[in-house]
Design an enzyme around this catalytic site. Structure first.
Site, short mmCIF file in Angstrom:
data_model
loop_
_atom_site.label_atom_id
_atom_site.label_comp_id
_atom_site.label_asym_id
_atom_site.label_seq_id
_atom_site.Cartn_x
_atom_site.Cartn_y
_atom_site.Cartn_z
N GLU A 17 48.83 45.75 35.43
CA GLU A 17 48.35 45.96 36.77
C GLU A 17 47.19 44.94 37.01
O GLU A 17 46.03 45.18 36.30
CB GLU A 17 47.89 47.45 36.88
N CYS A 18 47.25 44.39 38.05
CA CYS A 18 46.10 43.40 38.35
C CYS A 18 45.63 42.53 37.31
O CYS A 18 46.37 41.67 36.97
CB CYS A 18 45.17 44.18 39.01
N GLY A 19 44.50 42.80 36.71
CA GLY A 19 44.30 41.90 35.56
C GLY A 19 44.98 41.98 34.25
O GLY A 19 45.40 40.66 34.08
N TYR A 61 48.31 42.10 34.75
CA TYR A 61 49.36 41.04 35.27
C TYR A 61 48.95 39.88 35.03
O TYR A 61 49.81 38.98 34.64
CB TYR A 61 49.59 41.50 36.94
N SER A 87 52.24 43.65 38.50
CA SER A 87 51.73 43.50 39.91
C SER A 87 50.42 43.50 40.34
O SER A 87 49.58 44.07 39.37
CB SER A 87 52.71 44.51 40.69
#
Length: 439
Positions: free
Chosen positions: A329-331, A333, A430
């Protein structure tokens, strides 16, 4: 008996909610009370500070992303066995996004649902009696809620305090305390908010100083008196807000990977999953006896060189992904992608399990709620599942690559569905953080 609760809110961001909330939480804890903190909205950082201030876990209450049952269960879990719940609002009290009544993301929605009164923090710098007009507007704007009192912040002098208090008396609103302007009480910040609790130097000393400052000028007995008890569920979460990606989940946890919603982890544990932490910054691979791996968000952009040089971690992650699900997730990703460009423009090779390339040198703030429909099954659920989530980052995508999207997403403002994230084999990722299954 369910513990009484209240919400510390403000007319706008930057009013001093967090510092006053932490001071109150620590001051009440020093009295020998069992205090629990909660945070309205999709914030990872403040709950960790609440936990440090109270010595007990904190969690999020998000009226946009969560259904009423989940909200009550999280609040009930916090209130069970506590003497007082002190929740912290987000942004301005009524700041929200388009959504059904009671589910707009506003802190006022949480106050209305749980029946907790609001203590309003007002930054009175540059004004005196006019602050009462702002407080009166908050008092009358939403008939669902109760403003029980105010705490004045950034008071310049005793004369200033008296003038503001005159205005509050005129509108029959209790002044619970008044804090002077004091730069030393401000916590350090960086691009996604406060510097994380675990990284804040002398955190204990800072929390004690906040408690001293608050206890000296706030009537803590009067604050306790305005808190209200509400009948809430007294049992753990009956079902996870997100499907557990495995029975034994390897979860990255260090200064680069720390953004996990407490209710998500609590839901996984309630469903019988075991969470096994490991540290990529310490060059630890995901434990091989786990059946899923989760890379949370955080600050990998600040540690890109160190991650690129963590050969045991990267090799172990690639080996893990050959046979078991890995989600970022985010970082997380960004680390699953081919490369991460840091603030100085230096490109660092990442895991290469997804084709995306990201940059922190080309910064653009992306912020907002998301509703996602999964394009394929994986750690977040089956294909076609609907999730609510939130996105907040400054990184940009340089190259999306050839991987198909993980989901189609929309925002609350009527945006057309757009592809988001990536998937390849057992690996998904994502920029949006999943909060709950959509109702």
């Amino acid at each position: 008996m369910t513990a009484p609760g209240l919400i510390i809110a403000a007319p706008r961001s930057g009013s001093g909610k967090t510092t006053i909330t932490l001071g109150l939480q620590r001051a009440m804890t020093r009295r020998g009370l069992v205090v629990r903190g909660l945070k309205c909205g999709p914030d990872y950082i403040d709950p960790a500070f609440h936990a440090a201030a109270t010595g007990a876990p904190s969690a999020n209450l998000d009226s946009f992303a969560m259904q009423d049952g989940l909200l009550r269960a999280i609040a009930g879990d916090a209130a069970d066995g506590a003497d007082l719940v002190i929740a912290e609002g987000s942004m301005g009290l009524f700041d929200a996004v388009p959504g059904p009544d009671g589910h707009t993301g506003a802190s006022a929605d949480i106050a209305a649902l749980l029946g907790w009164p609001i203590v309003l923090v007002i930054d009175v710098s540059g004004q005196a009696q006019s602050a009462a007009a702002i407080a009166l507007g908050c008092k009358l704007y939403d008939p669902r809620i109760t403003i029980a009192g105010v705490i004045l912040n950034k008071v310049a002098s005793e004369r200033h305090r008296r003038l503001v208090a005159q205005g509050m008396e005129k509108i029959d609103l209790l002044v619970l305390g008044a804090l002077p302007r004091e730069a030393s009480l401000i916590l350090p910040e960086r691009h996604l908010g406060l510097v994380q609790a675990g990284e804040t130097a002398d955190l204990e000393a800072r929390l004690e100083a906040l408690a001293d400052a608050v206890a000296a000028v706030v009537d803590l007995d009067a604050l306790l008196a305005v808190a209200q008890a509400t009948i809430l569920p007294a049992s753990p979460l009956a079902a996870p807000s997100l499907s557990a990606p495995g029975r034994r989940i390897a979860i990255a946890r260090d200064a680069a990977f720390s953004f996990v919603y407490p209710h998500v982890e609590a839901g996984w544990r309630a469903a019988g999953a075991e969470l096994v932490p490991f540290s990529p910054l310490a060059d630890e691979p995901p434990p091989d006896d786990c059946d899923a791996c989760w890379l949370p968000g955080g600050y990998p952009e600040l540690h890109a060189g160190r991650i690129a040089g963590a050969t045991r971690f990267l090799a172990g992650l690639r080996h893990f992904a050959q046979s078991r699900p890995v989600h970022g997730e985010c970082g997380g990703y960004m680390v699953l992608g081919r490369a991460l460009i840091d603030a100085e423009g230096v490109s660092h090779a990442m895991a290469g399990l997804l084709s995306v390339e990201t940059s922190f040198a080309k910064r653009k703030m992306t912020l907002g709620y998301r509703r996602a429909i999964l394009e394929a099954g994986g750690p977040l659920g089956r294909a076609g599942s609907a999730l609510t989530g939130h996105e907040f980052h400054y990184a940009t995508i340089v190259t999306q690559g050839e991987d198909p999207p993980l989901a189609m997403v929309t925002d609350p403002h009527g945006s057309a569905p757009a592809p988001a994230g990536s998937q390849r084999g057992h690996v998904t990722g994502s920029f949006f953080h999943a909060i709950a299954m959509a109702g």
